[in-house]
Design a protein around this motif. Structure first.
Motif, PDB file in Angstrom:
ATOM      1  N   GLN A  11       0.842  -1.190   0.000  1.00  0.00           N
ATOM      2  CA  GLN A  11       0.000   0.000   0.000  1.00  0.00           C
ATOM      3  C   GLN A  11       0.880   1.244   0.000  1.00  0.00           C
ATOM      4  N   VAL A  12       0.647   2.131  -0.944  1.00  0.00           N
ATOM      5  CA  VAL A  12       1.412   3.374  -1.031  1.00  0.00           C
ATOM      6  C   VAL A  12       0.614   4.482  -0.357  1.00  0.00           C
ATOM      7  N   GLN A  13       1.257   5.185   0.531  1.00  0.00           N
ATOM      8  CA  GLN A  13       0.610   6.346   1.153  1.00  0.00           C
ATOM      9  C   GLN A  13       1.028   7.606   0.417  1.00  0.00           C
ATOM     10  N   VAL A  14       0.039   8.431   0.119  1.00  0.00           N
ATOM     11  CA  VAL A  14       0.270   9.669  -0.613  1.00  0.00           C
ATOM     12  C   VAL A  14      -0.270  10.813   0.233  1.00  0.00           C
ATOM     13  N   VAL A  15       0.543  11.829   0.441  1.00  0.00           N
ATOM     14  CA  VAL A  15       0.136  12.936   1.306  1.00  0.00           C
ATOM     15  C   VAL A  15       0.421  14.259   0.615  1.00  0.00           C
ATOM     16  N   GLU A  16      -0.632  15.056   0.436  1.00  0.00           N
ATOM     17  CA  GLU A  16      -0.479  16.385  -0.155  1.00  0.00           C
ATOM     18  C   GLU A  16      -0.320  17.436   0.940  1.00  0.00           C
ATOM     19  N   SER A  17       0.345  18.515   0.581  1.00  0.00           N
ATOM     20  CA  SER A  17       0.478  19.653   1.490  1.00  0.00           C
ATOM     21  C   SER A  17       0.698  20.909   0.671  1.00  0.00           C
ATOM     22  N   GLY A  18       0.570  22.049   1.346  1.00  0.00           N
ATOM     23  CA  GLY A  18       0.882  23.317   0.698  1.00  0.00           C
ATOM     24  C   GLY A  18      -0.304  24.160   0.301  1.00  0.00           C
ATOM     25  N   GLY A  19      -1.507  23.645   0.515  1.00  0.00           N
ATOM     26  CA  GLY A  19      -2.677  24.430   0.166  1.00  0.00           C
ATOM     27  C   GLY A  19      -2.857  25.613   1.107  1.00  0.00           C
ATOM     28  N   GLY A  20      -3.792  26.470   0.750  1.00  0.00           N
ATOM     29  CA  GLY A  20      -4.066  27.620   1.596  1.00  0.00           C
ATOM     30  C   GLY A  20      -4.912  28.647   0.875  1.00  0.00           C
ATOM     31  N   SER A  74       2.851  20.216  -2.565  1.00  0.00           N
ATOM     32  CA  SER A  74       3.785  19.100  -2.504  1.00  0.00           C
ATOM     33  C   SER A  74       3.018  17.806  -2.304  1.00  0.00           C
ATOM     34  N   CYS A  75       3.588  16.741  -2.812  1.00  0.00           N
ATOM     35  CA  CYS A  75       2.985  15.413  -2.666  1.00  0.00           C
ATOM     36  C   CYS A  75       4.108  14.439  -2.307  1.00  0.00           C
ATOM     37  N   ALA A  76       3.971  13.815  -1.150  1.00  0.00           N
ATOM     38  CA  ALA A  76       4.958  12.851  -0.688  1.00  0.00           C
ATOM     39  C   ALA A  76       4.380  11.450  -0.813  1.00  0.00           C
ATOM     40  N   ALA A  77       5.196  10.527  -1.320  1.00  0.00           N
ATOM     41  CA  ALA A  77       4.753   9.140  -1.486  1.00  0.00           C
ATOM     42  C   ALA A  77       5.667   8.213  -0.705  1.00  0.00           C
ATOM     43  N   SER A  78       5.069   7.276   0.001  1.00  0.00           N
ATOM     44  CA  SER A  78       5.842   6.352   0.843  1.00  0.00           C
ATOM     45  C   SER A  78       6.138   5.071   0.068  1.00  0.00           C
ATOM     46  N   GLU A  79       6.973   5.153  -0.907  1.00  0.00           N
ATOM     47  CA  GLU A  79       7.251   3.990  -1.743  1.00  0.00           C
ATOM     48  C   GLU A  79       8.698   4.043  -2.210  1.00  0.00           C
ATOM     49  N   ARG A  80       9.451   2.967  -1.877  1.00  0.00           N
ATOM     50  CA  ARG A  80      10.867   2.965  -2.245  1.00  0.00           C
ATOM     51  C   ARG A  80      11.076   2.940  -3.746  1.00  0.00           C
ATOM     52  N   THR A  81      10.065   2.383  -4.473  1.00  0.00           N
ATOM     53  CA  THR A  81      10.183   2.344  -5.935  1.00  0.00           C
ATOM     54  C   THR A  81       9.380   3.479  -6.557  1.00  0.00           C
ATOM     55  N   PHE A  82       9.427   4.632  -5.926  1.00  0.00           N
ATOM     56  CA  PHE A  82       8.675   5.804  -6.371  1.00  0.00           C
ATOM     57  C   PHE A  82       8.925   6.109  -7.838  1.00  0.00           C
ATOM     58  N   SER A  83      10.124   5.841  -8.304  1.00  0.00           N
ATOM     59  CA  SER A  83      10.466   6.142  -9.702  1.00  0.00           C
ATOM     60  C   SER A  83       9.658   5.308 -10.690  1.00  0.00           C
TER      61      SER A  83
END
Length: 125
Positions: free
Chosen positions: A1-10, A21-30
């Motif tokens: 399961q890949v976790q995806v987290v956005e930030s930076g709104g306002g 910004s969007c961060a993904a918790s996956e070692r094979t992100f590429s």
């Protein structure tokens, strides 16, 4: 399961800029093509921008020339730089991740495997 987290709104005034910004918790992100979508109240989720595993990009007509997406595979991050913001850019913005071995970009939200919870962008006139 890949976790995806956005930030930076306002909240920003018309003509202003924001970087999501969007961060993904996956070692094979590429191996993941990424996309940005938005959803305004009462409307369907719509495509904003996409970036392939090789960095190729594709934009919705409504944001082309104003928004830029990029990725940093070393940091498992994708960014959406938004400039010349308009009130009709107001929406919740979502980041999607799609596992792929091709260099395509994907503008159909049904193509994506994982989604974040979204970040709210409000542009005042």
């Amino acid at each position: 399961q890949v976790q995806v987290v956005e930030s930076g709104g306002g909240l920003v005034q018309a003509g202003g800029s924001l970087r999501l910004s969007c961060a993904a918790s996956e070692r094979t992100f590429s191996n993941y093509a990424m996309g940005w979508f938005r959803q305004a109240p009462g409307k369907e989720r719509e495509f904003v921008a996409a970036i392939s595993i090789r960095g190729g990009t594709y934009y919705a007509v409504s944001v082309k020339g104003r928004f830029t997406t990029s990725r940093d595979n070393a940091k498992n991050m994708v960014y959406l730089q938004m400039t010349s913001l308009r009130p009709d850019d107001t929406a919740d913005y979502y980041c999607g991740a799609k596992f792929t071995r091709t260099i395509g970009v994907y503008y159909n939200p049904a193509s994506y495997d994982y989604w974040g919870q979204g970040t709210q962008v409000t542009v005042s006139s």
